[in-house]
Design a protein around this motif. Structure first.
Motif, mmCIF file in Angstrom:
data_model
loop_
_atom_site.group_PDB
_atom_site.id
_atom_site.type_symbol
_atom_site.label_atom_id
_atom_site.label_comp_id
_atom_site.label_asym_id
_atom_site.label_seq_id
_atom_site.Cartn_x
_atom_site.Cartn_y
_atom_site.Cartn_z
ATOM 1 N N TYR A 310 35.268 -11.783 32.818
ATOM 2 C CA TYR A 310 34.330 -11.916 31.705
ATOM 3 C C TYR A 310 33.275 -12.997 31.964
ATOM 4 C CZ TYR A 310 32.499 -12.588 26.998
ATOM 5 O OH TYR A 310 31.658 -12.701 25.917
ATOM 6 N N PHE A 311 33.710 -14.146 32.478
ATOM 7 C CA PHE A 311 32.773 -15.246 32.692
ATOM 8 C C PHE A 311 32.097 -15.186 34.066
ATOM 9 C CE2 PHE A 311 35.778 -16.934 29.522
ATOM 10 C CZ PHE A 311 34.874 -17.261 28.528
ATOM 11 N N LEU A 312 32.535 -14.260 34.924
ATOM 12 C CA LEU A 312 31.948 -14.177 36.252
ATOM 13 C C LEU A 312 30.520 -13.634 36.208
ATOM 14 C CD1 LEU A 312 34.937 -12.897 38.421
ATOM 15 C CD2 LEU A 312 34.081 -15.238 38.155
ATOM 16 N N LYS A 313 30.253 -12.715 35.278
ATOM 17 C CA LYS A 313 28.903 -12.145 35.224
ATOM 18 C C LYS A 313 27.851 -13.201 34.892
ATOM 19 C CE LYS A 313 27.281 -9.525 31.852
ATOM 20 N NZ LYS A 313 27.055 -8.384 30.939
ATOM 21 N N PRO A 314 27.997 -13.969 33.784
ATOM 22 C CA PRO A 314 26.961 -14.978 33.509
ATOM 23 C C PRO A 314 26.879 -16.045 34.596
ATOM 24 C CG PRO A 314 28.816 -15.212 31.990
ATOM 25 C CD PRO A 314 29.003 -13.920 32.705
ATOM 26 N N LEU A 315 28.037 -16.478 35.111
ATOM 27 C CA LEU A 315 28.010 -17.484 36.176
ATOM 28 C C LEU A 315 27.346 -16.921 37.434
ATOM 29 C CD1 LEU A 315 31.573 -19.070 35.787
ATOM 30 C CD2 LEU A 315 29.381 -20.073 35.142
ATOM 31 N N GLY A 316 27.664 -15.666 37.758
ATOM 32 C CA GLY A 316 27.070 -15.047 38.940
ATOM 33 C C GLY A 316 25.569 -14.877 38.801
ATOM 34 N N LEU A 317 25.112 -14.461 37.614
ATOM 35 C CA LEU A 317 23.673 -14.290 37.395
ATOM 36 C C LEU A 317 22.927 -15.618 37.513
ATOM 37 C CD1 LEU A 317 23.678 -11.754 34.416
ATOM 38 C CD2 LEU A 317 22.926 -11.305 36.751
ATOM 39 N N VAL A 318 23.495 -16.664 36.908
ATOM 40 C CA VAL A 318 22.845 -17.984 36.969
ATOM 41 C C VAL A 318 22.830 -18.497 38.403
ATOM 42 C CG1 VAL A 318 23.048 -20.393 36.258
ATOM 43 C CG2 VAL A 318 23.352 -18.575 34.578
ATOM 44 N N ALA A 319 23.958 -18.365 39.117
ATOM 45 C CA ALA A 319 24.022 -18.851 40.499
ATOM 46 C C ALA A 319 23.037 -18.108 41.395
ATOM 47 C CB ALA A 319 25.452 -18.703 41.031
ATOM 48 N N LEU A 320 22.961 -16.782 41.217
ATOM 49 C CA LEU A 320 22.049 -15.994 42.043
ATOM 50 C C LEU A 320 20.593 -16.334 41.726
ATOM 51 C CD1 LEU A 320 22.080 -13.796 44.220
ATOM 52 C CD2 LEU A 320 21.988 -12.088 42.401
ATOM 53 N N ALA A 321 20.288 -16.523 40.439
ATOM 54 C CA ALA A 321 18.926 -16.900 40.055
ATOM 55 C C ALA A 321 18.572 -18.265 40.628
ATOM 56 C CB ALA A 321 18.799 -16.921 38.534
ATOM 57 N N PHE A 322 19.497 -19.218 40.551
ATOM 58 C CA PHE A 322 19.251 -20.557 41.102
ATOM 59 C C PHE A 322 19.025 -20.485 42.607
ATOM 60 C CE2 PHE A 322 20.886 -24.387 43.181
ATOM 61 C CZ PHE A 322 20.095 -25.365 42.583
ATOM 62 N N PHE A 323 19.802 -19.665 43.309
ATOM 63 C CA PHE A 323 19.666 -19.527 44.756
ATOM 64 C C PHE A 323 18.267 -19.041 45.127
ATOM 65 C CE2 PHE A 323 19.810 -16.646 48.426
ATOM 66 C CZ PHE A 323 20.240 -17.521 49.426
#
Length: 430
Positions: A310-323
């Motif tokens: 459940y929390f992987l999607k928002p964390l993944g989106l933020v991490a990918l955007a930051f990258f």
């Protein structure tokens, strides 16, 4: 009967509509995204309509044509770029009620919310619509459900599943009030009986199982339902809860309807105070309890995987955007000279290499920013995959030794493609 359901593809609206269809009624659903809704619920006739703009009586003339009853399941938790609480829950509702009076549609079932005393726009607009309907000449019924349990993961109960599945401990929100729950099937049964029973009119009911439960016990029950070993709960500091709410509000203004926004957290702190006894006496004598619901709907591998991720999607989106943003910024600043030099060594002309670095960096930043906005997230992910593939081809042609570099394509470009594909699979089809 011919029934118009507002918010027919939301959680409550979906189950209510399906139950009415099963009862033999002709159901029309009104909403903004009717193309997707028609694929999910093909048994309904769909009417495209935006409640934010349907604030005049004239807006309802066509949707109400030939309709015998209206079920209002529409609701908005908090203002956002695509959501206006007052417009949907008060202005559109009041226009609908007046239009029903003028067009002769007598029966209106209106879903509201139990009073919490939170004073949020969500609650105050609900109360305004309730009072307006109660003062009308219609044959109305106001239903105020508690926390809705459904097999489908949606909103607050989806968040509860995610909290329950955290691996090491369960967060506990300090000061959270007691809650009540109600099965979505009991809601649908109530509407079914209300439509079939003309005597059930001009009444307001709280819909809930009588037993109250704490938020901590609720997440513990969901964890057991998921088949996970017990873990200790830890109290979240008030400042951290507030920070999460503010971040969720920010995400809301970017188009992500997080169930952890400040309005939802405020409602949790107030708790859900209900008086379900009149509903139990008049309509449903044995509402389903939390334990009965969980037993009747055992968690499958889909529920366990959804909760765990459940929390992987928002964390993944933020991490990918930051990258992507960080890569673009570095390309314009510290790493610009190195990138230009690498392209020159690969054979690019002197005048083209600096422009290529700047263009690539600007594209990286734009894609990273677009990923943070719900409306543009899917195109941004597709763009990331295409741009990464272009980078990979160009780099392989200009620098054949790239694949031997441990800090080259294998570490940077390929994982970016994989991450973008994974996030694309997790995004809903808008």
């Amino acid at each position: 009967m011919r029934v118009l359901v507002l918010g027919a593809y939301g959680l409550i609206g979906t189950y209510v509509s399906l139950r009415l269809v099963a009862d033999g009624h002709e159901v029309a659903g009104l909403g903004r995204r009717t193309a997707q809704a028609a694929r999910r619920l093909p048994g309904l006739r769909w009417i495209a309509g935006d409640l934010r703009a349907m604030t005049r009586v004239e807006s309802w003339v066509e949707p109400l044509r030939g309709i015998d009853a209206v079920i209002n399941c529409a609701g908005v938790l908090q203002d956002g770029p695509n959501d206006k609480v007052a417009a949907v829950q008060t202005d559109a509702a009041l226009a609908l009620f007046r239009a029903c009076e003028e067009s002769g549609v007598r029966r209106v079932v209106h879903f509201s919310a139990p009073p919490s005393g939170s004073g949020t726009p969500f609650e105050t607009t609900k109360r305004q619509a309730d009072r307006a309907l109660a003062d009308s000449s219609l044959d109305w019924l106001i239903l105020r459900p508690a926390l809705v349990l459904a097999p489908q993961a949606y909103g607050g109960t989806a968040l509860l599943r995610g909290l329950a599945a955290l691996p090491f401990w369960r967060p506990r929100i300090a000061g959270a009030g007691l809650l009540h729950v109600v099965s979505v099937f009991d809601l649908a049964e109530t509407v079914s009986r209300a439509i079939a029973t003309p005597a059930l009119t001009r009444r307001a009911y709280d819909l809930a199982h009588p037993a109250s439960i704490s938020l901590d016990d609720l997440t513990r029950a969901f964890r057991g339902w998921l088949g996970l070993a017990p873990v200790a709960s830890r109290r979240l500091p008030g400042w951290l809860t507030a920070a999460v709410g503010r971040l969720a509000d920010l995400a809301g203004w970017l188009g992500w309807r997080s169930p952890a926004r400040t309005t939802a957290l405020g409602e949790l702190r107030q708790g859900i105070a209900v008086k379900p006894e009149p509903w139990i006496a008049d309509i449903l004598s044995h509402p389903v309890s939390l334990e009965q619901f969980l037993i009747a709907h055992p968690a499958t591998v889909q529920e366990r995987r959804f909760a765990a991720g459940y929390f992987l999607k928002p964390l993944g989106l933020v991490a990918l955007a930051f990258f992507w943003v960080a890569t673009g910024v570095l390309g314009l600043t510290a790493a610009r000279g190195e990138a230009v030099e690498a392209l020159l060594r690969g054979g690019l002309p002197d005048g083209l290499a600096p422009a290529a670095v700047v263009a690539g960096s600007v594209i990286d930043i734009a894609l990273g920013c677009a990923l943070l906005v719900a409306r543009t997230a899917r195109p941004a992910l597709i763009g990331m995959i295409l741009v990464s593939a272009i980078y990979l081809v160009v780099a392989t042609v200009l620098m054949p030794g790239l694949w031997l570099d441990p800090f080259g394509a294998l570490l940077k470009i390929v994982p970016s493609i994989v991450a973008a594909l994974a996030m694309l699979a997790l995004l809903p089809d808008r």
